[in-house]
Design an enzyme around this catalytic site. Structure first.
Site, PDB file in Angstrom:
ATOM      1  CG  ASP A  56      -2.194   1.229   1.431  1.00  0.00           C
ATOM      2  OD1 ASP A  56      -1.527   1.865   0.755  1.00  0.00           O
ATOM      3  OD2 ASP A  56      -2.959   0.862   2.406  1.00  0.00           O
ATOM      4  N   GLY A  94      -4.263   4.858  -6.259  1.00  0.00           N
ATOM      5  CA  GLY A  94      -5.263   6.208  -5.723  1.00  0.00           C
ATOM      6  C   GLY A  94      -6.879   5.603  -5.744  1.00  0.00           C
ATOM      7  CB  SER A 127      -8.141  14.559 -10.638  1.00  0.00           C
ATOM      8  OG  SER A 127      -9.346  14.752 -11.957  1.00  0.00           O
ATOM      9  CG  ASN A 128     -11.853  16.109 -14.756  1.00  0.00           C
ATOM     10  OD1 ASN A 128     -12.424  16.974 -14.938  1.00  0.00           O
ATOM     11  ND2 ASN A 128     -10.757  15.442 -15.241  1.00  0.00           N
ATOM     12  CE1 TYR A 187      -9.530  10.529  -7.798  1.00  0.00           C
ATOM     13  CE2 TYR A 187     -11.000  12.656  -9.374  1.00  0.00           C
ATOM     14  CZ  TYR A 187      -9.851  11.413  -8.666  1.00  0.00           C
ATOM     15  OH  TYR A 187      -9.450  11.331  -9.764  1.00  0.00           O
ATOM     16  CE  LYS A 237      -6.237  12.344  -8.435  1.00  0.00           C
ATOM     17  NZ  LYS A 237      -5.190  11.520  -7.971  1.00  0.00           N
ATOM     18  CB  SER A 276     -12.746  11.036 -20.259  1.00  0.00           C
ATOM     19  OG  SER A 276     -13.577  12.397 -19.765  1.00  0.00           O
ATOM     20  NE  ARG A 329     -16.772  15.812 -18.485  1.00  0.00           N
ATOM     21  CZ  ARG A 329     -15.601  15.753 -17.054  1.00  0.00           C
ATOM     22  NH1 ARG A 329     -15.750  14.397 -17.629  1.00  0.00           N
ATOM     23  NH2 ARG A 329     -14.900  16.260 -16.526  1.00  0.00           N
TER      24      ARG A 329
END
Length: 268
Positions: free
Chosen positions: A50, A74, A112-113, A137, A141, A166, A175
């Site tokens: 981990d 993650g 991430s966006n 989340y 980030k 994505s 999207r």
């Protein structure tokens, strides 16, 4: 270059392991689960542990003379705030401490966006957009990006945070015609992050060269990321949906919706 890939058994991790090896790098996998079927564990290039366990992470660094880390481990979904922070910030801290201890100076991080997901849609979003997470989340980030920045300033580590859109074999919604990152471009992005000369702390948007892109690709191009794919190739295969208008209102899409809202802390 010898590269530790965390989250190596995940969807992006498996693509990164193969793609970076195909580009001539030696890859070492780290995940909480054993190596996928067909992986030769006798090479000692897979570790089951981990990333939130700092001692376990340090043990991996002690075994290998690493040059860089690609951190993909993650939970990709929403969880409680403590679980999200452990999954994305504590794991990053464990890796950064091990890097400092063992003289490893390069990390490419899967951000991430959703770190800016609550930002209303506009023509083209740059990396100078202030953090505006859409979920815990996304909060995690943002915090992980801040930690990377701290270690870049404090220890001279080169850290590239990739705000991934994505990731799919092909776009599956309207999207995603704007936010898609192809598997091949994903590997190109990691390669750029690993080899860009002295980036310090840098952020790029992890999408392909999409005609309908919501995010500015120029910061990535300055680091050497030259995406080759375009979601528009699949536009005729993507059907319109009643959710399209809501998903286009904010850059985080469905993560902004009520279905993703939950208390920060789990209670008995």
């Amino acid at each position: 270059m010898k590269i530790l890939v965390t989250g190596a058994a995940g969807t992006i991790g498996q693509v990164a392991m193969v793609g970076l090896a195909d580009r001539g790098h030696t890859v070492v996998g780290l995940d909480r689960v054993p190596a996928p079927e067909g992986y030769d564990e006798s090479t000692n290039d897979w570790h089951t542990a981990d990333c939130a366990d700092a001692d376990a992470v340090a043990d991996v660094f002690a075994v290998h003379r690493l040059d860089a880390v690609v951190h993909l481990a993650g939970n990709p979904g929403e969880a409680s705030l403590p679980d999200s922070l452990t999954s994305h910030v504590v794991t990053t801290a464990a890796l950064l401490d091990a890097m400092v201890e063992h003289g490893v100076t390069r990390i490419v991080h899967a951000s991430s966006n959703h770190a800016v997901g609550r930002t209303p849609r506009r023509e083209l979003l740059g990396i100078d957009t202030p953090p505006r997470p859409d979920t815990f989340y996304g909060v995690a980030k943002v915090a992980a990006e801040a930690l990377l920045s701290l270690y870049a300033d404090r220890h001279g580590i080169d850290a590239v945070a990739c705000r991934i859109g994505s990731f799919q074999p092909q776009p599956e919604s309207v999207r995603q015609l704007s936010t898609w990152l192809s598997p091949d471009d994903c590997v190109r992005m990691f390669e750029a992050g690993l080899t860009a000369p002295s980036p310090g702390y840098a952020v790029l948007y992890g999408i392909s060269a999409n005609t309908r892109a919501w995010w500015d690709l120029e910061p990535g191009r300055r680091l050497g990321y030259q995406p080759q794919d375009d979601a528009e190739e699949f536009a005729q295969l993507v059907a319109a949906s009643p959710q399209d208008e809501d998903e286009a209102a904010h850059v985080g899409g469905a993560f902004v919706g009520e279905s993703m809202q939950r208390p920060a802390l789990d209670r008995a």
